[in-house]
Scaffold this motif. Structure first.
Motif, PDB file in Angstrom:
ATOM      1  N   GLY A  82       0.810  -1.227   0.000  1.00  0.00           N
ATOM      2  CA  GLY A  82       0.000   0.000   0.000  1.00  0.00           C
ATOM      3  C   GLY A  82       0.835   1.265   0.000  1.00  0.00           C
ATOM      4  N   GLY A  83       2.059   1.181  -0.501  1.00  0.00           N
ATOM      5  CA  GLY A  83       2.959   2.332  -0.458  1.00  0.00           C
ATOM      6  C   GLY A  83       2.522   3.503  -1.326  1.00  0.00           C
ATOM      7  N   LEU A  84       1.927   3.214  -2.502  1.00  0.00           N
ATOM      8  CA  LEU A  84       1.655   4.301  -3.451  1.00  0.00           C
ATOM      9  C   LEU A  84       0.619   5.315  -2.952  1.00  0.00           C
ATOM     10  N   PRO A  85      -0.528   4.892  -2.401  1.00  0.00           N
ATOM     11  CA  PRO A  85      -1.469   5.911  -1.887  1.00  0.00           C
ATOM     12  C   PRO A  85      -0.838   6.791  -0.803  1.00  0.00           C
ATOM     13  N   ARG A  86       0.016   6.205   0.019  1.00  0.00           N
ATOM     14  CA  ARG A  86       0.661   6.994   1.084  1.00  0.00           C
ATOM     15  C   ARG A  86       1.679   7.969   0.497  1.00  0.00           C
ATOM     16  N   LEU A  87       2.375   7.543  -0.552  1.00  0.00           N
ATOM     17  CA  LEU A  87       3.310   8.456  -1.216  1.00  0.00           C
ATOM     18  C   LEU A  87       2.544   9.614  -1.862  1.00  0.00           C
ATOM     19  N   GLY A  88       1.357   9.309  -2.411  1.00  0.00           N
ATOM     20  CA  GLY A  88       0.529  10.362  -2.989  1.00  0.00           C
ATOM     21  C   GLY A  88       0.155  11.412  -1.957  1.00  0.00           C
ATOM     22  N   LYS A 141       4.419  -2.342 -15.496  1.00  0.00           N
ATOM     23  CA  LYS A 141       3.365  -2.679 -14.535  1.00  0.00           C
ATOM     24  C   LYS A 141       3.450  -1.753 -13.320  1.00  0.00           C
ATOM     25  N   GLN A 142       4.679  -1.468 -12.886  1.00  0.00           N
ATOM     26  CA  GLN A 142       4.856  -0.565 -11.746  1.00  0.00           C
ATOM     27  C   GLN A 142       4.456   0.863 -12.099  1.00  0.00           C
ATOM     28  N   GLN A 165      -2.450   4.498 -11.685  1.00  0.00           N
ATOM     29  CA  GLN A 165      -3.745   4.160 -11.084  1.00  0.00           C
ATOM     30  C   GLN A 165      -3.912   4.727  -9.677  1.00  0.00           C
ATOM     31  N   ALA A 166      -2.802   4.973  -9.002  1.00  0.00           N
ATOM     32  CA  ALA A 166      -2.868   5.575  -7.659  1.00  0.00           C
ATOM     33  C   ALA A 166      -3.098   7.087  -7.718  1.00  0.00           C
ATOM     34  N   GLY A 167      -3.193   7.638  -8.949  1.00  0.00           N
ATOM     35  CA  GLY A 167      -3.452   9.070  -9.106  1.00  0.00           C
ATOM     36  C   GLY A 167      -2.263   9.953  -8.784  1.00  0.00           C
ATOM     37  N   ILE A 168      -1.082   9.356  -8.769  1.00  0.00           N
ATOM     38  CA  ILE A 168       0.098  10.103  -8.299  1.00  0.00           C
ATOM     39  C   ILE A 168       0.544  11.172  -9.297  1.00  0.00           C
ATOM     40  N   PHE A 169       0.250  10.983 -10.593  1.00  0.00           N
ATOM     41  CA  PHE A 169       0.697  12.000 -11.547  1.00  0.00           C
ATOM     42  C   PHE A 169      -0.051  13.315 -11.379  1.00  0.00           C
ATOM     43  N   GLN A 170      -1.244  13.267 -10.816  1.00  0.00           N
ATOM     44  CA  GLN A 170      -1.936  14.525 -10.502  1.00  0.00           C
ATOM     45  C   GLN A 170      -1.161  15.284  -9.422  1.00  0.00           C
ATOM     46  N   GLN A 171      -0.680  14.538  -8.429  1.00  0.00           N
ATOM     47  CA  GLN A 171       0.110  15.177  -7.369  1.00  0.00           C
ATOM     48  C   GLN A 171       1.454  15.672  -7.915  1.00  0.00           C
ATOM     49  N   LEU A 172       2.044  14.882  -8.805  1.00  0.00           N
ATOM     50  CA  LEU A 172       3.336  15.280  -9.380  1.00  0.00           C
ATOM     51  C   LEU A 172       3.184  16.563 -10.203  1.00  0.00           C
ATOM     52  N   ARG A 173       2.052  16.689 -10.906  1.00  0.00           N
ATOM     53  CA  ARG A 173       1.843  17.917 -11.682  1.00  0.00           C
ATOM     54  C   ARG A 173       1.810  19.129 -10.748  1.00  0.00           C
ATOM     55  N   THR A 174       1.135  18.971  -9.609  1.00  0.00           N
ATOM     56  CA  THR A 174       1.082  20.073  -8.632  1.00  0.00           C
ATOM     57  C   THR A 174       2.479  20.404  -8.115  1.00  0.00           C
ATOM     58  N   VAL A 175       3.281  19.368  -7.859  1.00  0.00           N
ATOM     59  CA  VAL A 175       4.659  19.599  -7.395  1.00  0.00           C
ATOM     60  C   VAL A 175       5.448  20.323  -8.483  1.00  0.00           C
ATOM     61  N   LEU A 176       5.293  19.895  -9.739  1.00  0.00           N
ATOM     62  CA  LEU A 176       5.998  20.552 -10.845  1.00  0.00           C
ATOM     63  C   LEU A 176       5.580  22.020 -10.971  1.00  0.00           C
ATOM     64  N   GLU A 177       4.314  22.301 -10.693  1.00  0.00           N
ATOM     65  CA  GLU A 177       3.802  23.669 -10.836  1.00  0.00           C
ATOM     66  C   GLU A 177       4.181  24.565  -9.660  1.00  0.00           C
ATOM     67  N   LYS A 178       4.056  24.028  -8.446  1.00  0.00           N
ATOM     68  CA  LYS A 178       4.123  24.902  -7.267  1.00  0.00           C
ATOM     69  C   LYS A 178       5.139  24.466  -6.220  1.00  0.00           C
ATOM     70  N   TRP A 224      11.167  11.690  -4.909  1.00  0.00           N
ATOM     71  CA  TRP A 224      12.348  10.862  -5.204  1.00  0.00           C
ATOM     72  C   TRP A 224      11.979   9.381  -5.188  1.00  0.00           C
ATOM     73  N   THR A 225      11.181   8.985  -4.199  1.00  0.00           N
ATOM     74  CA  THR A 225      10.764   7.587  -4.090  1.00  0.00           C
ATOM     75  C   THR A 225       9.916   7.188  -5.295  1.00  0.00           C
ATOM     76  N   VAL A 226       8.966   8.045  -5.679  1.00  0.00           N
ATOM     77  CA  VAL A 226       8.133   7.762  -6.852  1.00  0.00           C
ATOM     78  C   VAL A 226       9.001   7.656  -8.104  1.00  0.00           C
ATOM     79  N   SER A 227      10.005   8.517  -8.211  1.00  0.00           N
ATOM     80  CA  SER A 227      10.862   8.485  -9.407  1.00  0.00           C
ATOM     81  C   SER A 227      11.614   7.169  -9.513  1.00  0.00           C
ATOM     82  N   ASN A 228      11.952   6.571  -8.380  1.00  0.00           N
ATOM     83  CA  ASN A 228      12.597   5.255  -8.419  1.00  0.00           C
ATOM     84  C   ASN A 228      11.621   4.164  -8.841  1.00  0.00           C
ATOM     85  N   ILE A 229      10.343   4.342  -8.486  1.00  0.00           N
ATOM     86  CA  ILE A 229       9.339   3.356  -8.916  1.00  0.00           C
ATOM     87  C   ILE A 229       9.083   3.492 -10.419  1.00  0.00           C
TER      88      ILE A 229
END
Length: 522
Positions: free
Chosen positions: A324-330, A357-358, A364-377, A346-351
């Motif tokens: 269950g690591g990905l939702p928590r990373l999000g 599949k990874q 699917q964990a929706g993490i790229f939405q969070q990454l976009r926010t990090v890239l923006e702000k 950094w952890t997501v970038s290693n995944i």
């Protein structure tokens, strides 16, 4: 940069040609950079005990008013044959060394008290004298490396290890504290402590009856036994601590949890066989669970441990995902502390440097939405790691996954904006990602659309500006992208406007542009 790193970077210009191993090796360079701050993250590398320290053992037994003796009088008393004078001298020395500010460690060393203290450590008939001597030596060992070395060179370590078996819990705890200070001095001192069988001494001390203050000190000592590299600690010894450290992750105490997580972060900051030993201890689900704590002192080392584990094999990364690591990373990508956001990215970038599949699990964990926010702000360091996550996806992902980054998650604009970064390494990461995108667009017949998007988002202007960049690799990459993908349009336009020869006569506008039918829109 290693040859393998260099090759992986060259390979990453072509989408999907770089293998997972090369991608992880390339990420290791950034892994090292992230860990430079690790020493500052650990607050209690070495500790001096003063009279006001509430965790100091036997505090209630030392409520006497301080004895005003000079250093010469203290040494004379310590050398006396009279036991009461010995104790008075020893306690006075300890109190002097327990000053909160500027304890006179060098002065006391210069007066020769270290060998006297070590002699008192061996006086099994007087546990109070042993305790005062141990306390004084603990504070000397909390000083500089030279001061710690003085304690080591007078052979204190085996005597402290022997005291771990003392019937007096306070004395055993003081020995743990001293050994923690010595082991925390560096790799050489740590190995001396390990080679004197400290692990045999501390493992029996941990049970359900261990007082909390004692347990905290033991776990802190364990973390220092796992700490420092060049060389790493002897793994056959450290490996024996892993089942206990894994079990300690179930503790309710913040300090115990933090030090257990730091210990595991040090062990996993190494090769895959050591990561596997931690995985085999069942620590991963417990570490992942700790990522949801509200306490940054636990999140930081737990996240570091998880981040280290996903630098390992795909199978080791899968354990983190399955736990269950990905939702928590999000969620951590939205944390209010920028260093936690950075390490989560950094952890997501290693995944995303792993397999498709990874990458799909990340999507699917929706993490790229969070990454976009990090890239923006986000903070710049977090943006840099988010950029790595995107570029690794463009390297290892399927065409569908990569197109989703642009069309569904709208990553391209904030990604391109990082071409304005001041750090050339970040610019190169983005350039590599763009090269991968263009290589894919070329395969899918979408180059023209991608060129238009990049130009409309200001990317072409930024690339043209980068052709004047002081970093050679940056301006060469900028030139290569423009020359390969943006110059053709001008050449074709000129070619279309040039008169064509038809039946012996020149004719203008003889050719019509061919519009692609269907396919990806980019």
């Amino acid at each position: 940069m290693s040859k393998a790193d260099s090759n992986s970077r060259q390979g990453s210009y072509k989408a999907n040609t770089i293998n997972t191993q090369d991608s992880r090796m390339r990420r290791h360079e950034v892994t090292i950079e992230l860990r430079k701050s690790k020493k500052e993250d650990q607050m209690f590398k070495r500790r001096n005990i003063n009279d006001e320290d509430l965790t100091s053992p036997l505090k209630e037994l030392n409520g006497q008013s301080p004895v005003q003796l000079s250093v010469d009088e203290i040494v004379a008393a310590m050398n006396s044959e009279d036991q009461e004078r010995q104790f008075l001298g020893m306690q006075s020395a300890r109190k002097m060394l327990s000053r909160e500010r500027n304890p006179p460690i060098d002065l006391m060393i210069g007066h020769g008290i270290v060998p006297i203290c070590i002699r008192f450590l061996q006086n099994t008939n007087n546990s109070m004298l042993q305790f005062e001597a141990a306390w004084a030596l603990t504070n000397i060992a909390s000083g500089t490396s030279d001061q710690t070395r003085c304690v080591i060179e007078h052979n204190a370590v085996p005597h402290f290890v022997a005291l771990l078996q003392s019937k007096s819990t306070n004395l055993a705890e003081q020995a743990v504290w001293a050994l923690g200070n010595i082991a925390g001095d560096g790799a050489a001192a740590r190995d001396i402590v390990i080679h004197h069988n400290v692990i045999d001494g501390i493992l029996p001390l941990i049970n359900n009856e261990t007082p909390l203050s004692f347990l905290r000190n033991i776990v802190w000592l364990m973390s220092n036994l796992c700490r420092n590299k060049n060389p790493s600690p002897p793994f056959e010894q450290v490996k024996r601590l892993l089942p206990v450290l894994s079990q300690l992750l179930l503790s309710q105490d913040i300090q115990v949890l933090a030090d257990a997580c730091w210990a595991l972060s040090y062990v996993t900051d190494d090769d895959n066989s050591k990561i596997q030993a931690v995985v085999d201890s069942d620590a991963v689900p417990r570490l992942v669970k700790l990522l949801q704590m509200d306490e940054p002192s636990i999140i930081v080392p737990a996240l570091r441990s998880v981040g280290n584990i996903v630098t390992g094999t795909d199978q080791q990364t899968d354990v983190v995902i399955a736990s269950g690591g990905l939702p928590r990373l999000g969620l951590l990508l939205q944390h209010n502390k920028s260093n936690i956001v950075k390490e989560a990215a950094w952890t997501v970038s290693n995944i995303t440097a792993g397999n498709q599949k990874q990458i799909q699990a990340v999507i699917q964990a929706g993490i790229f939405q969070q990454l976009r926010t990090v890239l923006e702000k986000g903070d710049f360091k977090a943006q840099k790691e988010a950029a790595w996550a995107v570029t690794n996806t463009t390297t290892s992902g399927t065409p569908e996954q990569i197109v989703d980054l642009i069309e569904k998650y709208k990553i391209l604009k904030p990604f391109i904006d990082l071409l304005d970064a001041k750090d050339p390494r970040t610019i190169k990461v983005v350039q590599t990602g763009l090269s991968n995108l263009f290589a894919l667009a070329e395969k899918l017949g979408g180059t023209e659309n991608l060129c238009l998007m990049v130009e409309e988002m200001g990317g072409l202007d930024k690339l043209e500006t980068l052709q004047q960049h002081e970093n050679e690799e940056v301006y060469k990459k900028a030139y290569a992208i423009i020359d390969t993908y943006f110059s053709n349009a001008d050449d074709e336009a000129e070619q279309e406007l040039a008169p064509q020869e038809v039946n012996g006569a020149l004719e203008f506008n003889a050719t019509q542009p061919k519009a692609p039918e269907g396919g990806y829109t980019f």
